[in-house]
Design an enzyme around this catalytic site. Structure first.
Site, PDB file in Angstrom:
ATOM      1  CB  SER A   1       4.384   0.514  -3.460  1.00 16.88           C
ATOM      2  OG  SER A   1       3.319  -0.152  -4.100  1.00 16.88           O
TER       3      SER A   1
ATOM      4  CB  ILE B   1      -1.867  -5.101  -1.889  1.00 21.32           C
ATOM      5  CG1 ILE B   1      -2.175  -3.642  -1.518  1.00 21.32           C
ATOM      6  CG2 ILE B   1      -0.709  -5.625  -1.018  1.00 21.32           C
ATOM      7  CD1 ILE B   1      -2.674  -3.460  -0.078  1.00 21.32           C
ATOM      8  CB  SER B   2      -1.940  -9.150  -5.712  1.00 23.32           C
ATOM      9  OG  SER B   2      -1.176  -8.202  -6.400  1.00 23.32           O
TER      10      SER B   2
ATOM     11  N   GLY C   1      -4.260  -6.890  10.473  1.00 15.73           N
ATOM     12  CA  GLY C   1      -3.991  -7.609   9.223  1.00 15.73           C
ATOM     13  C   GLY C   1      -3.639  -6.675   8.089  1.00 15.73           C
TER      14      GLY C   1
ATOM     15  CG  ASP D   1      -8.221   1.052  -2.454  1.00 12.80           C
ATOM     16  OD1 ASP D   1      -7.845  -0.081  -2.090  1.00 12.80           O
ATOM     17  OD2 ASP D   1      -7.912   2.100  -1.853  1.00 12.80           O
TER      18      ASP D   1
ATOM     19  NE  ARG E   1      -4.955  -9.349   3.371  1.00 15.35           N
ATOM     20  CZ  ARG E   1      -4.522  -8.093   3.238  1.00 15.35           C
ATOM     21  NH1 ARG E   1      -4.155  -7.638   2.066  1.00 15.35           N
ATOM     22  NH2 ARG E   1      -4.441  -7.288   4.287  1.00 15.35           N
TER      23      ARG E   1
ATOM     24  CB  SER F   1      -3.598   3.727  -7.697  1.00 20.87           C
ATOM     25  OG  SER F   1      -4.083   2.669  -6.915  1.00 20.87           O
ATOM     26  CB  THR F   2       0.604   6.877  -8.928  1.00 17.49           C
ATOM     27  OG1 THR F   2       0.033   7.234  -7.668  1.00 17.49           O
ATOM     28  CG2 THR F   2       1.161   8.098  -9.613  1.00 17.49           C
TER      29      THR F   2
ATOM     30  CB  SER G   1      -0.889  -0.018   1.247  1.00 16.93           C
ATOM     31  OG  SER G   1      -1.672   1.144   1.293  1.00 16.93           O
TER      32      SER G   1
HETATM   33  N1  LIG Z   1       6.667   7.633  -8.707  1.00 11.03           N
HETATM   34  C1  LIG Z   1       6.277   8.364  -7.668  1.00 11.03           C
HETATM   35  N2  LIG Z   1       7.074   9.319  -7.164  1.00 11.03           N
HETATM   36  C2  LIG Z   1       6.678  10.036  -6.099  1.00 11.03           C
HETATM   37  N3  LIG Z   1       5.493   9.889  -5.463  1.00 11.03           N
HETATM   38  C3  LIG Z   1       4.669   8.950  -5.919  1.00 11.03           C
HETATM   39  C4  LIG Z   1       5.014   8.138  -7.044  1.00 11.03           C
HETATM   40  N4  LIG Z   1       4.001   7.269  -7.269  1.00 11.03           N
HETATM   41  C5  LIG Z   1       3.069   7.539  -6.336  1.00 11.03           C
HETATM   42  N5  LIG Z   1       3.450   8.534  -5.524  1.00 11.03           N
HETATM   43  C6  LIG Z   1       2.682   9.063  -4.390  1.00 11.03           C
HETATM   44  O1  LIG Z   1       2.588   8.034  -3.412  1.00 11.03           O
HETATM   45  C7  LIG Z   1       1.290   7.992  -2.839  1.00 11.03           C
HETATM   46  C8  LIG Z   1       0.716   6.604  -2.960  1.00 11.03           C
HETATM   47  O2  LIG Z   1       0.531   6.285  -4.327  1.00 11.03           O
HETATM   48  P1  LIG Z   1      -0.629   5.309  -4.803  1.00 11.03           P
HETATM   49  O3  LIG Z   1      -0.532   5.234  -6.295  1.00 11.03           O
HETATM   50  O4  LIG Z   1      -1.947   5.707  -4.236  1.00 11.03           O
HETATM   51  O5  LIG Z   1      -0.147   3.932  -4.144  1.00 11.03           O
HETATM   52  P2  LIG Z   1      -0.894   2.524  -4.061  1.00 11.03           P
HETATM   53  O6  LIG Z   1      -1.954   2.488  -5.127  1.00 11.03           O
HETATM   54  O7  LIG Z   1       0.192   1.525  -4.295  1.00 11.03           O
HETATM   55  O8  LIG Z   1      -1.447   2.414  -2.681  1.00 11.03           O
HETATM   56  C9  LIG Z   1       0.482   9.070  -3.536  1.00 11.03           C
HETATM   57  O9  LIG Z   1       0.458  10.216  -2.715  1.00 11.03           O
HETATM   58  C10 LIG Z   1       1.246   9.342  -4.812  1.00 11.03           C
HETATM   59  O10 LIG Z   1       1.092  10.664  -5.226  1.00 11.03           O
HETATM   60 MG   LIG Z   2      -4.024   2.184  -4.961  1.00  8.32          MG
END
Ligand SMILES: Nc1ncnc2c1ncn2[C@@H]1O[C@H](COP(=O)(O)OP(=O)(O)O)[C@@H](O)[C@H]1O
Ligand SMILES: [Mg+2]
Length: 207
Positions: free
Chosen positions: A41, A110-111, A160, A67, A84, A44-45, A39
């Site tokens: 990491s 996350i898987s 968990g 999510d 899960r 999603s971004t 989570s």
């Molecule tokens: N490559 C990146 N560099 C810097 N910050 C990032 C990067 N990717 C994501 N973030 C930031 O990290 C946070 C978590 O990202 P998110 O995509 O929601 O993670 P996940 O989906 O794995 O939980 C967000 O605030 C996002 O803006």
């Molecule tokens: Mg996410």
């Protein structure tokens, strides 16, 4: 006539329009890009950035985000090991269908369990399953804590939680691993570019 799981007396229905016909129409190959990691990491971004990049190149994509799917298809599931596993099984089956439809299906979840990801890999034909490991240190994910969940998990208010009191099993043989370089996380755009290059090399972005 056969028995599949709890289904009895079922038959497979063939259709005149097949996967290859759809791929010709879309001028691409159906595949699954499976993004796994802790989570926070950046799964999603990356999924959204990759979808945008491919879209602007003229490739049809669909994002299956963990999510978001828990708002509908998987809202009856919690975070026990059993739930899960069922969560991942369902998303794997949906991803398989989307790949069969000709889409570049991007799954970001996350898987945490290796065997569940391996199940998803095994059901997607023709090695069209590309596992992307967001190998970010727990400290970075926890420092980000966008949703405040790590704080709650540390305080024992969420039980968990992956990485805190539930395991994350890193892939052993993933296609793409994304790491920090000299202590710096690559930008989402550069990560997405890396995946686009990989898909192009494998000939998946053309018919
Ligand atoms: N490559 C990146 N560099 C810097 N910050 C990032 C990067 N990717 C994501 N973030 C930031 O990290 C946070 C978590 O990202 P998110 O995509 O929601 O993670 P996940 O989906 O794995 O939980 C967000 O605030 C996002 O803006
Ligand atoms: Mg996410």
């Amino acid at each position: 006539m056969s028995v599949i799981g709890k289904s009895t007396n079922i038959f497979w229905q063939e259709c005149q329009v097949g996967k290859v016909d759809r791929e010709k129409l879309l001028k691409q190959k159906g595949c699954v890009v499976w993004i796994t990691g802790l989570s926070g990491s950046g799964k999603s971004t990356l999924a959204c950035t990759l979808s945008r990049e491919l879209h602007s190149k003229g490739n049809l994509t669909y994002v299956l985000d963990g999510d978001n799917l828990r708002h509908g298809l998987n809202k009856d599931l919690g975070f026990s090991a059993k739930d899960r596993t069922e969560n991942i099984r369902r998303v794997g089956e949906v991803a398989k269908l989307f790949a069969d439809s000709g889409l570049v299906c991007i799954a970001s979840l996350i898987s945490p369990y290796r065997k569940d990801r391996d199940f998803c890999r095994a059901i997607v034909p023709d090695s069209r399953f590309i596992e992307v490991f967001m190998n970010m240190p727990l400290e970075l994910c926890e420092a980000r804590d966008t949703k405040g969940l790590y704080k709650l998990a540390r305080a024992g208010k969420i039980k968990g939680f992956t990485g805190i009191d539930d395991p994350y099993e890193p892939p052993l043989n993933c296609e793409i691993e994304i790491k920090q370089e000299n202590g710096i996380c690559p930008s989402p755009l550069s990560m997405a570019g890396h995946i686009v290059d990989y898909l192009e090399e494998k000939g998946l972005l053309q018919e």
